[in-house]
Design an enzyme around this catalytic site. Structure first.
Site, PDB file in Angstrom:
ATOM      1  N   PRO A 219      72.390  -1.447 -28.200  1.00 19.94           N
ATOM      2  CA  PRO A 219      72.652   0.030 -27.480  1.00 19.94           C
ATOM      3  C   PRO A 219      71.311  -0.025 -27.012  1.00 19.94           C
ATOM      4  O   PRO A 219      69.937  -0.796 -26.806  1.00 19.94           O
ATOM      5  CB  PRO A 219      72.150   0.401 -29.627  1.00 19.94           C
ATOM      6  CG  PRO A 219      73.151  -0.979 -30.202  1.00 19.94           C
ATOM      7  CD  PRO A 219      72.908  -1.550 -29.270  1.00 19.94           C
ATOM      8  N   CYS A 220      71.637   0.553 -26.012  1.00 22.74           N
ATOM      9  CA  CYS A 220      70.625   1.053 -24.805  1.00 22.74           C
ATOM     10  C   CYS A 220      69.893   2.213 -24.560  1.00 22.74           C
ATOM     11  O   CYS A 220      68.674   2.359 -24.687  1.00 22.74           O
ATOM     12  CB  CYS A 220      72.022   1.046 -23.737  1.00 22.74           C
ATOM     13  SG  CYS A 220      72.363   2.464 -23.752  1.00 22.74           S
ATOM     14  N   GLN A 221      70.316   2.874 -26.147  1.00 20.32           N
ATOM     15  CA  GLN A 221      69.493   4.278 -26.160  1.00 20.32           C
ATOM     16  C   GLN A 221      68.487   4.095 -26.030  1.00 20.32           C
ATOM     17  O   GLN A 221      66.866   4.362 -25.813  1.00 20.32           O
ATOM     18  CB  GLN A 221      69.431   4.523 -27.470  1.00 20.32           C
ATOM     19  CG  GLN A 221      71.071   5.900 -27.105  1.00 20.32           C
ATOM     20  CD  GLN A 221      72.261   4.570 -27.455  1.00 20.32           C
ATOM     21  OE1 GLN A 221      72.233   3.113 -28.434  1.00 20.32           O
ATOM     22  NE2 GLN A 221      73.432   5.655 -28.061  1.00 20.32           N
TER      23      GLN A 221
END
Length: 377
Positions: A99-101
């Site tokens: 997950p890049c958030q």
């Protein structure tokens, strides 16, 4: 000079892959188009996993019967190998993007202070357990600067697994490779035996033989009116008269002051397709020729998903899958690059060939008749 391996039997056989943090299937679809076989995938989002299964078998090159909907912290290599009917030494490559958030501007760049940021080490754990011949780790460009760049260096160092893997790190602006969207991403590519994968040379741009692919190209053959179109996920939001008036008055590239989204310029690549929040699911950009936000299908077009690819779920579930994905066509180009430099393949499929395999009719052929039509693709 980059160390490469001579062509081996891996050039003439299907290369086996496992997919982590698969989301809506951008990497899976692209690598499949390049000839890789995704034995199994996993994602915490059950809607994403169902998307992968829903589309399995629609095209000869894509078959994806096994997708584990689970928290990666509860998934082991044994689980993945069992579902893939593979043994650890039979895995050629592991692909995925944690997950890049936590590392993006839109996620307020909390990094390892966000629980999602810690999942990068779960990716490393699976690599240690499987020991594939190669791996691809994708993330946002913000990863390079958060925590003063120390996190980036730590990940780069840890992914070598103490020297087992040679890791290349490349930043890519996908618009430079014929994707009709501006989107910056980082790819760590690890290989065994000292093989170093070089950076792909840009193929599209203002000063290049091939110009940027544009919003107008991405939207061609797709009906402006989504009502009754019959195209999957081509369903838009209803707007009030006040919003319609504001959107009508926007210039190309201008941001609406209330909704804070931009009107797309038909002659340029799209702004980055984003996910939005868990609460609301995010919004698309403003359509260049209609006073409304783009539909999930129109956003998927900017991401180079083919129209036959149906996203499971409604509303925010679809937007999240589209916004989180690696553009499938870029993933296919990268997969071809890796086949050549990491696995010794001597042939490479072209941009047009990969686009045709994926079924991206809107990016093929002349732009002489590039109008957006009233007919379904």
């Amino acid at each position: 000079m980059f160390n490469e391996i001579a062509p081996t039997d891996s050039c003439d056989r299907t290369l086996n892959a496992l997919s982590l943090f698969s989301g809506g299937g951008g990497l899976d679809l692209g690598f499949s188009a390049a000839g890789f076989k995704i034995g199994c995938s996993t994602d915490i989002d059950a809607f994403s996993c169902q998307t992968l299964i829903l589309n399995s078998g629609k095209k000869d090159f894509y078959s994806h019967a096994h997708s584990i909907p689970a928290d990666i912290r509860k998934v082991t290599a044994t689980d993945l190998l069992k579902e893939s009917h593979l043994r650890d030494r039979e895995v050629d490559i592991v692909i995925g993007g944690p997950p890049c958030q936590a590392f993006s501007i839109f996620g307020r760049r909390k990094g390892l202070g966000d629980p999602r940021g810690n999942l990068v080490w779960e990716y490393e754990r699976i690599i240690r357990e499987v020991m594939p011949r190669a791996f691809v780790f994708e993330n946002v460009a913000g990863l390079k600067t958060i925590h003063g760049g120390t996190l980036y260096e730590d990940i780069l160092d840890e992914l070598t697994l103490g020297g087992v893997y040679t890791v290349s790190a490349h930043s890519y602006q996908v618009a430079d490779y014929g994707i009709p969207q501006f989107r910056d991403r980082i790819f760590f590519i690890g290989t065994k035996n000292g093989i170093k994968v070089p950076e792909m040379a840009p193929t599209h741009g203002v000063a290049m033989e091939n110009p940027y692919r544009t919003v107008k190209e991405a939207l061609r053959y797709l009906p402006i009116s989504w009502e009754g179109s019959g195209v999957s996920n081509h369903i838009g939001r209803k707007h009030s008269a006040r919003i319609i008036e504001r959107y009508s008055n926007l210039e190309f590239g201008e941001r609406d002051p209330k909704t804070r989204i931009n009107k797309l310029n038909p002659e340029r690549p799209s702004f980055t397709i984003i996910v939005g929040s868990d609460q609301g699911g995010g919004k698309g950009h403003v359509h260049p020729f209609a006073p409304r936000e783009v539909t999930p299908r129109e956003s998927a077009r900017m991401q180079t998903f083919p129209d036959w690819w149906t996203f499971h779920g409604t509303g925010r579930h679809v937007i999240r899958q589209v916004g989180n994905a690696v553009p499938p066509l870029f993933a296919a180009l990268l997969a071809e690059h890796i086949r050549v430099h990491a696995f010794g393949a001597t042939n490479r499929k072209s941009y047009d060939t990969l686009a045709a395999i994926l079924g991206l009719n809107y990016l093929l052929g002349s732009m002489a008749n590039s109008e957006i039509t009233g007919k379904a693709a």
